[in-house]
Design a protein around this motif. Structure first.
Motif, PDB file in Angstrom:
ATOM      1  N   GLY B  37       0.811  -1.218   0.000  1.00 59.79           N
ATOM      2  CA  GLY B  37       0.000   0.000   0.000  1.00 59.79           C
ATOM      3  C   GLY B  37       0.840   1.261   0.000  1.00 59.79           C
ATOM      4  O   GLY B  37       0.640   2.164  -0.814  1.00 59.79           O
ATOM      5  N   VAL B  38       1.814   1.311   0.896  1.00 58.95           N
ATOM      6  CA  VAL B  38       2.638   2.518   0.993  1.00 58.95           C
ATOM      7  C   VAL B  38       3.529   2.638  -0.252  1.00 58.95           C
ATOM      8  O   VAL B  38       3.808   3.749  -0.727  1.00 58.95           O
ATOM      9  N   ALA B  39       3.924   1.492  -0.813  1.00 59.63           N
ATOM     10  CA  ALA B  39       4.730   1.524  -2.039  1.00 59.63           C
ATOM     11  C   ALA B  39       3.911   2.126  -3.181  1.00 59.63           C
ATOM     12  O   ALA B  39       4.400   2.966  -3.945  1.00 59.63           O
ATOM     13  N   TYR B  40       2.653   1.703  -3.280  1.00 50.09           N
ATOM     14  CA  TYR B  40       1.787   2.235  -4.337  1.00 50.09           C
ATOM     15  C   TYR B  40       1.565   3.744  -4.145  1.00 50.09           C
ATOM     16  O   TYR B  40       1.613   4.521  -5.104  1.00 50.09           O
ATOM     17  N   SER B  41       1.312   4.142  -2.912  1.00 52.40           N
ATOM     18  CA  SER B  41       1.080   5.571  -2.646  1.00 52.40           C
ATOM     19  C   SER B  41       2.263   6.410  -3.077  1.00 52.40           C
ATOM     20  O   SER B  41       2.100   7.460  -3.705  1.00 52.40           O
ATOM     21  N   LEU B  42       3.467   5.945  -2.738  1.00 51.76           N
ATOM     22  CA  LEU B  42       4.662   6.710  -3.112  1.00 51.76           C
ATOM     23  C   LEU B  42       4.819   6.732  -4.636  1.00 51.76           C
ATOM     24  O   LEU B  42       5.055   7.792  -5.222  1.00 51.76           O
ATOM     25  N   ALA B  43       4.656   5.562  -5.266  1.00 47.36           N
ATOM     26  CA  ALA B  43       4.808   5.510  -6.733  1.00 47.36           C
ATOM     27  C   ALA B  43       3.796   6.424  -7.404  1.00 47.36           C
ATOM     28  O   ALA B  43       4.121   7.145  -8.351  1.00 47.36           O
ATOM     29  N   ARG B  50      -2.220   6.041 -12.453  1.00 48.44           N
ATOM     30  CA  ARG B  50      -2.570   4.820 -11.737  1.00 48.44           C
ATOM     31  C   ARG B  50      -1.895   3.570 -12.330  1.00 48.44           C
ATOM     32  O   ARG B  50      -1.254   2.804 -11.616  1.00 48.44           O
ATOM     33  N   GLY B  51      -2.042   3.395 -13.632  1.00 43.42           N
ATOM     34  CA  GLY B  51      -1.477   2.208 -14.269  1.00 43.42           C
ATOM     35  C   GLY B  51       0.036   2.173 -14.146  1.00 43.42           C
ATOM     36  O   GLY B  51       0.625   1.131 -13.867  1.00 43.42           O
ATOM     37  N   ASP B  55       2.518  -0.516 -12.313  1.00 42.41           N
ATOM     38  CA  ASP B  55       3.662  -1.138 -12.989  1.00 42.41           C
ATOM     39  C   ASP B  55       4.949  -0.936 -12.195  1.00 42.41           C
ATOM     40  O   ASP B  55       5.769  -1.851 -12.055  1.00 42.41           O
ATOM     41  N   VAL B  56       5.112   0.287 -11.691  1.00 43.31           N
ATOM     42  CA  VAL B  56       6.320   0.607 -10.925  1.00 43.31           C
ATOM     43  C   VAL B  56       6.420  -0.292  -9.695  1.00 43.31           C
ATOM     44  O   VAL B  56       7.471  -0.862  -9.393  1.00 43.31           O
ATOM     45  N   VAL B  57       5.287  -0.430  -8.982  1.00 41.49           N
ATOM     46  CA  VAL B  57       5.290  -1.261  -7.773  1.00 41.49           C
ATOM     47  C   VAL B  57       5.570  -2.720  -8.135  1.00 41.49           C
ATOM     48  O   VAL B  57       6.354  -3.404  -7.468  1.00 41.49           O
ATOM     49  N   GLN B  58       4.942  -3.178  -9.203  1.00 42.26           N
ATOM     50  CA  GLN B  58       5.153  -4.569  -9.610  1.00 42.26           C
ATOM     51  C   GLN B  58       6.632  -4.819  -9.931  1.00 42.26           C
ATOM     52  O   GLN B  58       7.226  -5.805  -9.484  1.00 42.26           O
ATOM     53  N   ASN B  88      13.285   4.784  -7.051  1.00 41.21           N
ATOM     54  CA  ASN B  88      14.169   4.711  -8.224  1.00 41.21           C
ATOM     55  C   ASN B  88      13.416   4.237  -9.464  1.00 41.21           C
ATOM     56  O   ASN B  88      13.612   4.759 -10.559  1.00 41.21           O
ATOM     57  N   ARG B  89      12.561   3.237  -9.273  1.00 41.00           N
ATOM     58  CA  ARG B  89      11.777   2.727 -10.409  1.00 41.00           C
ATOM     59  C   ARG B  89      10.847   3.808 -10.951  1.00 41.00           C
ATOM     60  O   ARG B  89      10.651   3.941 -12.154  1.00 41.00           O
ATOM     61  N   ALA B  90      10.253   4.558 -10.032  1.00 39.38           N
ATOM     62  CA  ALA B  90       9.319   5.610 -10.446  1.00 39.38           C
ATOM     63  C   ALA B  90      10.055   6.706 -11.220  1.00 39.38           C
ATOM     64  O   ALA B  90       9.566   7.212 -12.233  1.00 39.38           O
ATOM     65  N   ILE B  91      11.228   7.063 -10.737  1.00 42.25           N
ATOM     66  CA  ILE B  91      12.011   8.103 -11.414  1.00 42.25           C
ATOM     67  C   ILE B  91      12.479   7.593 -12.776  1.00 42.25           C
ATOM     68  O   ILE B  91      12.449   8.323 -13.772  1.00 42.25           O
ATOM     69  N   ASP B  92      12.840   6.313 -12.834  1.00 43.89           N
ATOM     70  CA  ASP B  92      13.212   5.718 -14.130  1.00 43.89           C
ATOM     71  C   ASP B  92      12.046   5.822 -15.106  1.00 43.89           C
ATOM     72  O   ASP B  92      12.233   6.096 -16.293  1.00 43.89           O
TER      73      ASP B  92
END
Lengths: 56, 193
Positions: B37-43, B50-51, B55-58, B88-92
């Protein structure tokens, strides 16, 4: 400082920003569950925001 | 040794990681339930879609599943390590969209449906604002207050990490967060009055 002699407002702010460590957040949640004033502080902030958002 | 999820639930994050490193699905399931949950919120706060956030969290959790054994507790909590991977994934992701500005409007439901109802407080309400409005309100704050809020809200850092980064006491960080939030509330409320 509130009427019961403690002030957790800074902790509540950090909690709302997700900035407390998991253990600290759990401790605050336990505290809030047993402290009417802190519970009110948390609810009051949330409900005030939601009311304002609903009016937008 | 594989363990049941019910037993894994009683383990601390630091105890789960070696088991995840051994490819224990029960341990990984608990880890995901605890932090997804917290990972999704940050991403979502970073990528604004949303999508893309899903993907980032996955991708981040697949990376953790593959490299769980590389967690080093000397470098901080599991939560911080995990959020660093998500960040890092989100920034990528944003970088991969070079030339196309990220969508900045928040989808309320997308965020709210991933969070327990008990957490529907100021922070959740803040997420209902557009990034533009929040950034604008942050811009009105003294730098020392906006900094700690940005690091927590957009960076996913804990107050103790922020205290170390800025070299100020923990209490100072939390105090600045409270003062900043109170002012933001006033700013945004005034803007909509």
């Amino acid at each position: 400082m509130n009427e019961t002699g403690h002030d957790r407002r800074d902790d509540i702010a950090a909690y709302l920003l997700g900035a407390l460590e998991p253990g600290e957040a759990a401790e605050l949640e336990r505290h809030v569950a047993g402290c009417a004033e802190c519970e009110d502080e948390l609810r009051r902030r949330g409900s005030r925001r939601r009311r304002r958002c609903a009016a937008v | 040794m594989k363990i049941r999820a019910s037993k894994a639930e009683r383990l601390a994050d630091e105890e789960l990681m070696p088991r995840i490193g051994e490819k224990d699905p029960g341990a990984f399931e608990v880890f995901y339930d605890r932090h997804g949950g917290v990972a999704y919120s940050l991403a979502y706060r970073i990528v604004g879609e949303r999508g893309a956030a899903e993907d980032v969290v996955q991708e981040a959790f697949i990376s953790i599943w593959r490299s769980g054994a590389r967690y080093d507790r000397a470098r901080g909590s599991v939560r911080s390590w995990m959020l660093g991977i998500v960040r890092n994934r989100a920034i990528d992701f944003l970088r991969s969209k070079a030339g196309r500005a990220p969508k900045l409007d928040f989808d309320d439901d997308a965020v709210l449906e991933h969070r327990p109802a008990a957490e529907l407080t100021d922070a959740e309400a803040l997420r209902r604002e557009t990034t533009h409005e929040l950034r604008g309100a942050l811009g009105e704050l003294p730098g020392e207050q906006s900094k700690v809020i940005e690091l927590a809200y957009f960076g996913g850092f804990s107050h103790s990490e922020i205290a170390k980064m800025l070299d100020v006491p923990l209490g100072t960080v939390k105090g600045r967060m409270r003062l900043g939030l109170e002012k933001i509330r006033g700013e945004l409320a005034e803007g909509f009055a």
